[in-house]
Design an enzyme around this catalytic site. Structure first.
Site, PDB file in Angstrom:
ATOM      1  N   VAL A  32     -35.124  -9.824  75.159  1.00 55.86           N
ATOM      2  CA  VAL A  32     -33.754  -9.685  75.652  1.00 55.86           C
ATOM      3  C   VAL A  32     -33.128  -8.395  75.130  1.00 55.86           C
ATOM      4  O   VAL A  32     -33.440  -7.946  74.030  1.00 55.86           O
ATOM      5  CB  VAL A  32     -32.910 -10.930  75.245  1.00 55.86           C
ATOM      6  N   CYS A  33     -32.264  -7.803  75.955  1.00 60.15           N
ATOM      7  CA  CYS A  33     -31.434  -6.675  75.553  1.00 60.15           C
ATOM      8  C   CYS A  33     -30.025  -6.947  76.059  1.00 60.15           C
ATOM      9  O   CYS A  33     -29.648  -8.101  76.237  1.00 60.15           O
ATOM     10  CB  CYS A  33     -32.000  -5.352  76.066  1.00 60.15           C
ATOM     11  N   ARG A  34     -29.236  -5.928  76.339  1.00 58.49           N
ATOM     12  CA  ARG A  34     -27.872  -6.171  76.817  1.00 58.49           C
ATOM     13  C   ARG A  34     -27.851  -6.620  78.267  1.00 58.49           C
ATOM     14  O   ARG A  34     -27.185  -7.578  78.620  1.00 58.49           O
ATOM     15  CB  ARG A  34     -26.999  -4.934  76.645  1.00 58.49           C
ATOM     16  N   GLY A  45     -30.985  -6.212  80.544  1.00 53.39           N
ATOM     17  CA  GLY A  45     -32.310  -6.511  81.068  1.00 53.39           C
ATOM     18  C   GLY A  45     -33.228  -5.323  81.277  1.00 53.39           C
ATOM     19  O   GLY A  45     -34.426  -5.496  81.496  1.00 53.39           O
ATOM     20  N   MET A  77     -28.229 -10.185  77.324  1.00 54.30           N
ATOM     21  CA  MET A  77     -27.214 -10.915  76.566  1.00 54.30           C
ATOM     22  C   MET A  77     -25.906 -11.059  77.339  1.00 54.30           C
ATOM     23  O   MET A  77     -25.138 -11.979  77.077  1.00 54.30           O
ATOM     24  CB  MET A  77     -26.974 -10.243  75.210  1.00 54.30           C
TER      25      MET A  77
END
Length: 111
Positions: free
Chosen positions: A61-63, A65, A90
């Site tokens: 996961v990141c901010r 995708g 996220m």
């Protein structure tokens, strides 16, 4: 935008027992992250990928995708068979009202 053939799942589909790898930067992590997540900034993945388990499901996961899709593809290319990108990152996690915690005194937030 995402590399080809990157498996993905919604935040709601991430199993509670899965290894959740958060590849955002330190300030993003400190602001808000999933309680059970493991933090490994994207730029450190090549040097530290030995810390990522190969024997179970890994969700990245990141901010939003994009970075996590790149890391998912990178791990796949280096032998990880069960690695999945978290669609929407996220931002989608928070929008789904899934748990968040912060590493500072402020309420958890996604930056």
């Amino acid at each position: 935008m995402f590399p080809p053939d990157v498996p993905s799942a919604t935040p709601q589909d991430v199993p509670a027992e899965a290894y959740l790898l958060d590849v955002r930067e330190d300030d993003e992590w400190a602001a808000g992250h999933a309680p059970a997540a493991h933090h490994l900034p994207m730029q450190e993945v090549p040097a530290r990928m030995g810390e990522v388990p190969m024997d179970g499901a890994v969700y990245v996961v990141c901010r939003a995708g994009g970075r996590s899709a790149q890391v998912t593809a990178y791990l796949q290319a280096n032998g990880w068979d069960n690695v999945t990108n978290v669609d929407g990152g996220m931002r989608a996690w928070a929008a789904a009202d899934l748990p968040l915690e912060s590493a500072d005194d402020a309420p958890p937030r996604i930056i």
